[in-house]
Every structure is written in structure tokens, then in C-alpha cells.
Design a protein around this motif. Structure first.
Motif, short mmCIF file in Angstrom:
data_model
loop_
_atom_site.label_atom_id
_atom_site.label_comp_id
_atom_site.label_asym_id
_atom_site.label_seq_id
_atom_site.Cartn_x
_atom_site.Cartn_y
_atom_site.Cartn_z
N SER A 203 6.05 13.59 9.13
CA SER A 203 6.84 11.65 9.71
C SER A 203 7.14 11.77 11.02
O SER A 203 7.00 10.44 11.96
CB SER A 203 6.97 10.63 8.36
OG SER A 203 6.01 11.11 7.10
N TYR B 66 5.07 4.35 4.30
CA TYR B 66 4.25 5.23 3.22
C TYR B 66 5.67 6.41 2.61
O TYR B 66 5.66 6.70 2.14
CB TYR B 66 3.06 5.85 4.18
CG TYR B 66 2.08 5.29 3.91
CD1 TYR B 66 1.37 5.42 2.47
CD2 TYR B 66 2.18 4.45 4.93
CE1 TYR B 66 0.23 4.10 2.71
CE2 TYR B 66 0.38 3.51 4.49
CZ TYR B 66 -0.39 3.25 3.81
OH TYR B 66 -1.11 3.07 3.43
N ASN C 127 -9.54 7.81 5.94
CA ASN C 127 -8.93 7.89 4.56
C ASN C 127 -10.58 9.21 3.91
O ASN C 127 -10.38 9.68 2.66
CB ASN C 127 -8.82 6.73 3.80
CG ASN C 127 -7.50 5.55 4.32
OD1 ASN C 127 -6.10 6.17 4.17
ND2 ASN C 127 -7.98 4.65 4.75
N GLU D 107 3.57 1.57 10.49
CA GLU D 107 3.05 1.94 8.82
C GLU D 107 3.78 3.22 8.42
O GLU D 107 3.62 3.11 7.45
CB GLU D 107 1.69 1.64 9.51
CG GLU D 107 0.63 1.67 8.42
CD GLU D 107 -0.63 1.24 9.01
OE1 GLU D 107 -1.64 0.65 8.11
OE2 GLU D 107 -0.80 2.05 9.81
N GLU D 108 3.61 4.14 9.60
CA GLU D 108 4.00 5.59 9.16
C GLU D 108 5.34 5.74 8.02
O GLU D 108 5.68 5.54 6.79
CB GLU D 108 4.29 6.35 9.86
CG GLU D 108 4.92 7.09 9.62
CD GLU D 108 3.00 8.79 9.32
OE1 GLU D 108 3.00 9.22 9.03
OE2 GLU D 108 2.38 8.74 10.75
N TYR E 150 1.22 -1.42 -0.11
CA TYR E 150 -0.13 0.32 0.03
C TYR E 150 0.95 1.49 0.41
O TYR E 150 0.69 2.86 -0.26
CB TYR E 150 -0.91 0.22 1.07
CG TYR E 150 -1.76 -1.18 1.44
CD1 TYR E 150 -3.03 -1.32 -0.23
CD2 TYR E 150 -2.07 -1.91 2.62
CE1 TYR E 150 -3.08 -2.25 0.29
CE2 TYR E 150 -3.02 -3.01 2.30
CZ TYR E 150 -3.94 -3.30 0.88
OH TYR E 150 -4.76 -4.28 1.15
N GLY E 151 2.09 0.55 0.35
CA GLY E 151 3.35 2.27 0.10
C GLY E 151 3.69 2.60 -1.03
O GLY E 151 4.26 3.51 -1.25
N SER F 89 0.19 3.40 -4.69
CA SER F 89 -0.44 4.35 -5.05
C SER F 89 0.71 5.40 -6.33
O SER F 89 -0.38 6.04 -6.76
CB SER F 89 -0.39 5.60 -3.91
OG SER F 89 -2.02 4.62 -3.34
#
Length: 412
Positions: free
Chosen positions: A269, A165, A358, A161-162, A38-39, A42
Motif C-alpha cells: 500500500s 482500504y 476484482n 481509495e488505497e 467498501y473499506g 468486507s
């Protein structure tokens, strides 16, 4: 799930204690490998569609469709995980999602594919994205019996998770040095397939029981106590998406150039990672609802302060302070979601928090896009801060009796 081995407990358990829980390291690593998809997906899809169509407008449309189907249907996919168990539900989703990513890679490999075809494939792909984040947090809640240790597990999960991304776009950028953008889409397919397979085959998931009877995981009965976490998550998503656009506008108006934007946003971040680790390390005595509201208010105040920043360094400091409250707010929201949800609806409860973030982010992009250029940037930062702070205040409003079904007294 079968009763896990006793977990280390203490007044202030460490992050090392989280990873010493039986099967935790293997399961968490597998989930992170899948979530790295998912990182990467996109930026990869965005660049691949631009390459295939030559149009940023087309790329924006395709990404909007891809994101909307992924976000809006996440609670439904999470409910299927609760109903059928992660092994039976996640792997088929991952195979479908990965296969459709491969199709998307094929149709974007060379220019010429009609935008309507790209949009249709993107929509179908988003529909199948497996909710690995909510599923992992559900497993954490089963693996870790001590609430203090669970807080550290969620904090560690949020910080990791941070970082995904941050790492994801870097991987796509490195891959583009010798391959077309569609190769990044293929990489995303490989990551989700391999990571999900390793996750569902972990011994930690061997004892997962499928709910009997009326399959309560398919409905929201008993989880209306999610109002606070969902409202804060939505407000935070809206505020953060506003920050990204406002930093770009600030740099343009002050003549700094686009090159400084990633460095300023990196402060968000970095602040989030520091805040998340510190939040997890504290043995909190304050009720979770109060901590959630406090984090939202802190985020709001920091964004209001950003509106008064006279230059780049002060803006960077302000948004870094705003980031400091992000991971603690999310961690606490997930803890509250786990607290109010019935055991058979844990994945779905966490997915609603994800969806709120989201959805808020999407709405924030639209609203900020309308405001920028029409009102001063300071006012835009003020609006973002008020939204985040107001969400915190709303989260403190009492929940009507009978709406929630708490399983314990740790979170209030």
C-alpha cells in the motif's frame, strides 16, 4: 453535464489545482465518505458471519457470494448510472444496499441464523452496491477539461481509495472494542447512505444530462478498446491476491509468525501510494498504452524478484517495489478507459476496469491456494510476475480497426 468553469491548466498542474476546480472538493469528499463503506464492509461482514455461525467455512462462502454478485453485476449497475444519470440511479441503489446491509446486521447480531439465509441476504446486498468509484471518475472527467489535470485527479483518487482500504478495517477493529461485529455492518450502511446522498446532491452533478434516443450507455458498442486496460487490471488483481497469500506462506515457512504479515503487506500500500502520487505529478509525453504496459511489466519484475528474497526485509522491499507500480497502472487504465469510451458510457467503462481487478483477485486467490504447498514459493512468485508482465505485453497488441471510438489523441 453542463460545461464546467475553466479549470487551471499548466504544463504540470499540481494536485492543489485539482481540488481548486469548482465543486471538486465537496464532490470528492462526499464520494470518499461513501466509498469508505467498501473499506469497512468486507471485514465487518466476515467477522459478523463468523460470530453468527461459528464457522470460517460458512463465512468464506457468504463472502464469496457477496463479492461475486457485487463484482459481476457492477458493469450493469454502472450502465444504469450512464443511462439514467447518477442522481436517479445511485441514490436508489444506495438505499437498497444500505437497507439490505441493515438486514444483514440484524440476522448476524446474534448466533443461530441459518447459513442459507445469510447467503441469500448477502447475495441480494451485493447486487445493489452503487458504483461510486466509477461514478466519481466519470465526474472527474466532466469537471476537469485538461488531460494533464485529469491524470492528477485520477492519481489522487486512486491513492485516496488505497487509503480507504487501510482505514476501513481499522474503524471496524475500533468499533469491535465495544460492540459486536454486526455494528460494523451498520456503520457501512450509514456511510454508503450518507456519502451517496451528499455526492448526488453536489452542484457538480446538477447539469448531468441523460442520453437521448437508444440509450447507448446500456451496451458495450464502441468500447472494445477497453481490452488493454481490462487485461492489465485482471492480471494485476490476480498477482496482488497471490502476493497476500504468498507473504503469509513465507512468514509461516520461515517461522516469523503471523504478526509480521500486515507490516509486509503495508509495504504494498505504501509503495502504491508513493507510485501513484509520483505518476500523477509527472507531465508524461509517453503514450498511455506504453505507460500501462510498462507499469504491468514493472510489477511483474518486482514479483519475480520477491521470489528470490532470502529474508523478511528483502521480501518487504520487493513487494514494496511491486506496490510502486499498482496505482500508476490503475490510474493509466482508467485514463485509457475514459479515452476510448463514448461520453455516455464513461461510468460503465470505468466499472469494467474495476470488475477486472476484482475478478482477477478472486481467480488469483483460487490459483495461489492450489499452488501453495505443491510448488516452491519462489515459483509461485514467478507465476504471479509472469501473469502481470504478460498482461502488459497483451495490452500493447494492436486493437482491430473499428473496435474503439477514441475521443482524442492523448491516449494511444
Amino acid at each position: 453535464m453542463s460545461t464546467p468553469a475553466p479549470t487551471p491548466t499548466s504544463a504540470c498542474p499540481s494536485y492543489a489545482a485539482v481540488l481548486q476546480v469548482p465543486y471538486a472538493r465537496r464532490t470528492f469528499t462526499a464520494a470518499l465518505a461513501g466509498r469508505l463503506s467498501y473499506g469497512t464492509v468486507s471485514p465487518a461482514v466476515l467477522l459478523a458471519v463468523v460470530h453468527a455461525t461459528g464457522s470460517y467455512a460458512a463465512a468464506g462462502t457468504v463472502m464469496a457470494v457477496f463479492g461475486a454478485t457485487g463484482v459481476l453485476l457492477m458493469p450493469l449497475r454502472a450502465a444504469l448510472v450512464d443511462r439514467h444519470g447518477p442522481r436517479r440511479a445511485l441514490l436508489p441503489m444506495a438505499l437498497l444496499y444500505g437497507g439490505l446491509l441493515c438486514v444483514l446486521a440484524v440476522v448476524t447480531w446474534r448466533p443461530g441464523t441459518p447459513v442459507v439465509v445469510l447467503g441469500a441476504v448477502a447475495a441480494l446486498t451485493g447486487m445493489c452496491a452503487p458504483p461510486l468509484g466509477p461514478a466519481m471518475r466519470s465526474v472527474w472527467a466532466e469537471l476537469v477539461g485538461d488531460r494533464g489535470l485529469l491524470q492528477r485527479a485520477y492519481s489522487l483518487d486512486g491513492v485516496a481509495e488505497e487509503l480507504l482500504y487501510v482505514i476501513g478495517p481499522l474503524l471496524v477493529g475500533a468499533l469491535m472494542g465495544f460492540a459486536p461485529p454486526a455494528a460494523g455492518v451498520l456503520l457501512s450502511a450509514v456511510l454508503i447512505g450518507a456519502g451517496t446522498f451528499a455526492f448526488v446532491t453536489s452542484p457538480a452533478l446538477a447539469g448531468v444530462r441523460v442520453p437521448a434516443g437508444d440509450r447507448p450507455g446500456l451496451r458495450l458498442a464502441g468500447v472494445r478498446g477497453l481490452l488493454g486496460p481490462v487485461v492489465v487490471a485482471a492480471g494485476m488483481g490476480l498477482a496482488l491476491s497471490a502476493v497476500y497469500l504468498l507473504v503469509m506462506a513465507f512468514a509461516e515457512q520461515r517461522g516469523y509468525g503471523d504478526g509480521v504479515v500486515p507490516w509486509v503487506l503495508a509495504a504494498v500500500s505504501a509503495g502504491s501510494a508513493v507510485g501513484g502520487l509520483l505518476n500523477g505529478a509527472v507531465d508524461w509525453r509517453t503514450a498511455a498504452r506504453v505507460r500501462l504496459a510498462s507499469a504491468a511489466l514493472g510489477l511483474g519484475l518486482a514479483l519475480v524478484a520477491a521470489g528470490f528474497a532470502p529474508g523478511l526485509w528483502s521480501l518487504t522491499a520487493a513487494v514494496g517495489c511491486a506496490g510502486f507500480f499498482v496505482a500508476p497502472a490503475l490510474t493509466t487504465a482508467y485514463l485509457l478507459a475514459d479515452e476510448v469510451a463514448a461520453p455516455e458510457a464513461r461510468t460503465q467503462a470505468g466499472a469494467w476496469v474495476n470488475t477486472a481487478v476484482n475478478a482477477g483477485s478472486s481467480g488469483g486467490s483460487v490459483v495461489t491456494g492450489v499452488l501453495v504447498g505443491r510448488v516452491p514459493l519462489g515459483v509461485c512468485f514467478l507465476v504471479a510476475g509472469v501473469v502481470a508482465g504478460s498482461a502488459g505485453i497483451v495490452s500493447l497488441l494492436p486493437v482491430r480497426r473499428g473496435w474503439s471510438r477514441p475521443r482524442g489523441g492523448a491516449a494511444q
